[in-house]
Design a protein around this motif. Structure first.
Motif, PDB file in Angstrom:
ATOM      1  N   GLU A 548      20.749  51.742  65.533  1.00 26.71           N
ATOM      2  CA  GLU A 548      21.365  52.296  64.316  1.00 26.71           C
ATOM      3  C   GLU A 548      22.705  51.649  63.951  1.00 26.71           C
ATOM      4  O   GLU A 548      22.948  51.418  62.762  1.00 26.71           O
ATOM      5  CB  GLU A 548      21.543  53.812  64.470  1.00 26.71           C
ATOM      6  N   PRO A 549      23.575  51.301  64.906  1.00 26.21           N
ATOM      7  CA  PRO A 549      24.855  50.717  64.472  1.00 26.21           C
ATOM      8  C   PRO A 549      24.695  49.405  63.721  1.00 26.21           C
ATOM      9  O   PRO A 549      25.472  49.101  62.833  1.00 26.21           O
ATOM     10  CB  PRO A 549      25.606  50.503  65.800  1.00 26.21           C
ATOM     11  N   SER A 550      23.677  48.599  64.053  1.00 32.23           N
ATOM     12  CA  SER A 550      23.526  47.285  63.424  1.00 32.23           C
ATOM     13  C   SER A 550      22.390  47.245  62.409  1.00 32.23           C
ATOM     14  O   SER A 550      22.502  46.598  61.361  1.00 32.23           O
ATOM     15  CB  SER A 550      23.286  46.215  64.494  1.00 32.23           C
ATOM     16  N   LEU A 551      21.280  47.923  62.686  1.00 32.32           N
ATOM     17  CA  LEU A 551      20.093  47.842  61.822  1.00 32.32           C
ATOM     18  C   LEU A 551      20.338  48.568  60.498  1.00 32.32           C
ATOM     19  O   LEU A 551      20.503  49.776  60.470  1.00 32.32           O
ATOM     20  CB  LEU A 551      18.879  48.427  62.543  1.00 32.32           C
ATOM     21  N   GLN A 552      20.350  47.806  59.405  1.00 35.34           N
ATOM     22  CA  GLN A 552      20.655  48.370  58.095  1.00 35.34           C
ATOM     23  C   GLN A 552      19.416  48.565  57.224  1.00 35.34           C
ATOM     24  O   GLN A 552      19.422  49.374  56.303  1.00 35.34           O
ATOM     25  CB  GLN A 552      21.624  47.448  57.349  1.00 35.34           C
ATOM     26  N   ALA A 553      18.365  47.802  57.487  1.00 34.89           N
ATOM     27  CA  ALA A 553      17.162  47.883  56.652  1.00 34.89           C
ATOM     28  C   ALA A 553      15.921  47.902  57.535  1.00 34.89           C
ATOM     29  O   ALA A 553      15.636  46.936  58.245  1.00 34.89           O
ATOM     30  CB  ALA A 553      17.101  46.702  55.686  1.00 34.89           C
ATOM     31  N   LEU A 554      15.200  49.023  57.506  1.00 31.13           N
ATOM     32  CA  LEU A 554      13.957  49.179  58.261  1.00 31.13           C
ATOM     33  C   LEU A 554      12.851  49.507  57.261  1.00 31.13           C
ATOM     34  O   LEU A 554      12.873  50.554  56.621  1.00 31.13           O
ATOM     35  CB  LEU A 554      14.103  50.308  59.290  1.00 31.13           C
TER      36      LEU A 554
END
Length: 587
Positions: A548-554
């Motif tokens: 979650e801290p780095s992943l911005q688009a899933l």
């Protein structure tokens, strides 16, 4: 309580959340002064992490300064009305969470806590942020949503390491041009539910921006500089006053979600039909028709049009399934083309290659895309120090040895050709290659050592080559790889070696046959974009939430997901990741 305090003197961490506390116990402020019998005072450690969330605490004492080693302080969901000035004396404080309280102002002394990296002061009664925050030069995440803030202090522009800014639900009327241009590392900006009337031109400086949310404001136009936001994958502009869109929005090649609902749009620009969107919300606008070019947006899974006065399309098409509407629009487009052009494409002329070669002398970039070439022209290696060559959309079957002379070549685009054999001998002689695109070729299997010579490779696209990957680890040698595209590869599981790519930022596994993800996906800690759309995934590992801290688009559309409720999926990437993280079993 005594047992917890004693344990904290050993671990340096104290969690007193959900204990109906009305005040912070005195023993916490003097935790090292109260070493009990049987304890070895010389082994006691200072408190570094203090969690006081979900209590009824009304005040923090100035004695907070005694906790000089505190790095994490969470006193969210309490009844605080203020923060003591002593907060500025916590030189080691990196994370401060005071959200969901009754705080009316933050002390100027907070700017003296110069180690601060994360500050969450959302859901309070703040009317402003202290200008001293501009001294917190390491600040990377600032959440100040759901307050009464009318203006952001100019000094915040000094926080050039800012990655996430959330000021949703305030009373902002303007964002400063200079401030925005200084936040070049920003990946997420949420200024929804304010009273903004415009977007600064300096928005184009945010080339790292992945998620931009301006919904429910009073914005009347999007500046053409938006094209500079080249990493943008989610753009939310619903419930504004937009009457048109800039043609430059079509340059956002990574955009997957575009929300424009409840505006005053009269048309959708043809240039925006080049976008590779998954979701396009145009509902509740003033559209009377659609450009047939929308039919070419084959990645589109959801197109919302209800609430528009569209007269050129049957209502059953407008409210029906998106694929049927796209098919109809494509048929309109092809009939228009037949009327205008009549014949096919014109033959490739030597003058086109000559002109492109002449231009490359100054730009060092040579583009010969879509010229019907069956072989690579010698002009490429005769040009000199060319750094980028685009040979996409031709009929080239093999690479000549002459290409080996292009020792300066950094970018080689061979998409949509007829290359069958892995051109390893030629490619291995290009020592500076950082980007290789071989998507949509009839490639046979890549040798297991086929990528060992690509130590500098940062971008690799093998999409549409279902037989190309060997069984043995292939990707583990690509230590610098940042972007990997494996669409339409008929993958049933993640290829060997992929999970060792510590620098990977973008991973596209869409349109495959994946049924699950391994929990080891959590090791890809640099990942900012993960595309899993159009697979057969029914559940996701909770460990994915740790990104979650780095992943911005899933991207998950087109999967038979049953483990996550639709309302959570509709709220976007962050909601899904937080949901998954909450499902991780306690150790």
């Amino acid at each position: 309580m005594d047992r917890l305090i004693k344990s904290a003197r050993t671990s340096g961490s104290l969690n007193l959340s959900n204990r109906a506390l009305r005040e912070v116990p005195d023993e916490v402020y003097r935790i090292l002064d109260a070493v009990g019998d049987g304890e070895k005072w010389w082994e006691a450690v200072e408190l570094q992490k203090l969690i006081l969330a979900h209590n009824n605490i009304q005040a923090l004492r100035e004695d907070l300064r005694n906790l000089s080693s505190l790095a994490v302080l969470n006193i969210s969901h309490n009844k605080l009305s203020s923060i003591p000035a002593a907060i500025g004396e916590l030189a080691s404080l990196k994370s401060l969470d005071v959200s969901f309280n009754l705080i009316t102002s933050l002390p100027q002394e907070i700017g003296s806590a110069t180690s601060l990296v994360k500050l969450d002061c959302s859901s309070n009664l703040l009317k402003e942020l202290p200008c001293s925050l501009g001294r917190c030069l390491d600040l990377s995440e600032l959440k100040a949503s759901n307050n009464c803030i009318a203006e952001l202090p100019d000094e915040l522009g000094n926080c050039i390491k800012l990655i996430k800014l959330d000021v949703e639900g305030n009373k902002l009327t303007v964002l400063s041009e200079n401030m925005l241009s200084s936040w070049t590392m920003l990946t997420e900006l949420n200024a929804a539910r304010n009273s903004l009337t415009g977007i600064p031109d300096s928005i184009g400086a945010l080339s790292q921006l992945i998620r931009l949310d301006f919904h429910q404001n009073k914005i009347s136009s999007i500046p053409s500089s938006i094209k500079g936001c080249s990493s943008l994958t989610e753009l939310y502009m619903g419930t504004n006053l937009l009457s048109s869109l800039p043609a430059d929005i079509g340059a956002l090649s990574r955009l997957g979600t575009l929300d424009l609902h409840s505006n005053q749009l009269k048309e959708y620009p043809v240039e925006a039909c080049k976008l590779h969107l998954s979701v396009l919300d145009l509902s509740n606008n003033s559209l009377s028709g659609l450009p047939p070019e929308i039919g070419t947006m084959t990645t589109l899974r959801k197109l919302l049009l209800t609430g528009n006065p569209i007269r050129t399309l049957r209502s059953s098409l407008v409210s029906g399934p998106t694929p049927a509407l796209l098919k109809y629009l494509r048929s309109r487009l092809s009939s228009n083309e037949d009327e205008v052009s009549g014949s096919g494409t014109s033959p490739m002329k030597d003058e086109q290659i000559t002109m492109a070669t002449r231009l490359s002398l100054s730009s060092k970039e040579l583009s010969l895309s879509g010229l019907g070439l069956t072989s690579v022209p010698p002009a490429i290696w005769e040009t000199g120090e060319v750094v980028k060559v685009d040979l996409s959309k031709n009929s080239i079957a093999e690479l000549p040895n002459g290409l080996s002379q292009c020792s300066s070549l950094q970018v080689l685009i061979l998409s949509s050709n007829k290359i069958k054999e892995w051109p390893g001998s030629v490619l291995s002689s290009l020592p500076n290659l950082s980007c290789l695109k071989l998507d949509n070729n009839p490639l046979s299997q890549i040798p297991s050592d086929g990528l060992e010579a690509f130590g500098k490779l940062e971008i690799l696209d093998l999409s549409g080559n279902p037989s190309s990957l060997p069984d043995r680890p292939l990707f583990s040698v690509l230590l610098q790889l940042q972007e990997l595209y494996l669409r339409r590869m008929q993958l049933h599981q993640l290829p060997p070696g992929l999970l060792s790519l510590q620098q990977l930022r973008i991973l596209d596994l869409s349109q495959n046959c994946l049924t699950s993800l391994p929990k080891e996906i959590k090791h890809l800690t640099s990942l900012t974009e993960l595309n899993l759309s159009d697979n057969n995934i029914s559940s996701l590992p909770p460990e994915l939430g740790l990104l979650e801290p780095s992943l911005q688009a899933l991207r998950l559309d087109g999967n038979p997901l049953r483990s996550i409720r639709r309302p959570i999926l509709d709220r976007g990437t962050k909601a899904v990741l937080n949901y998954l993280k909450d499902k991780i079993p306690e150790p």
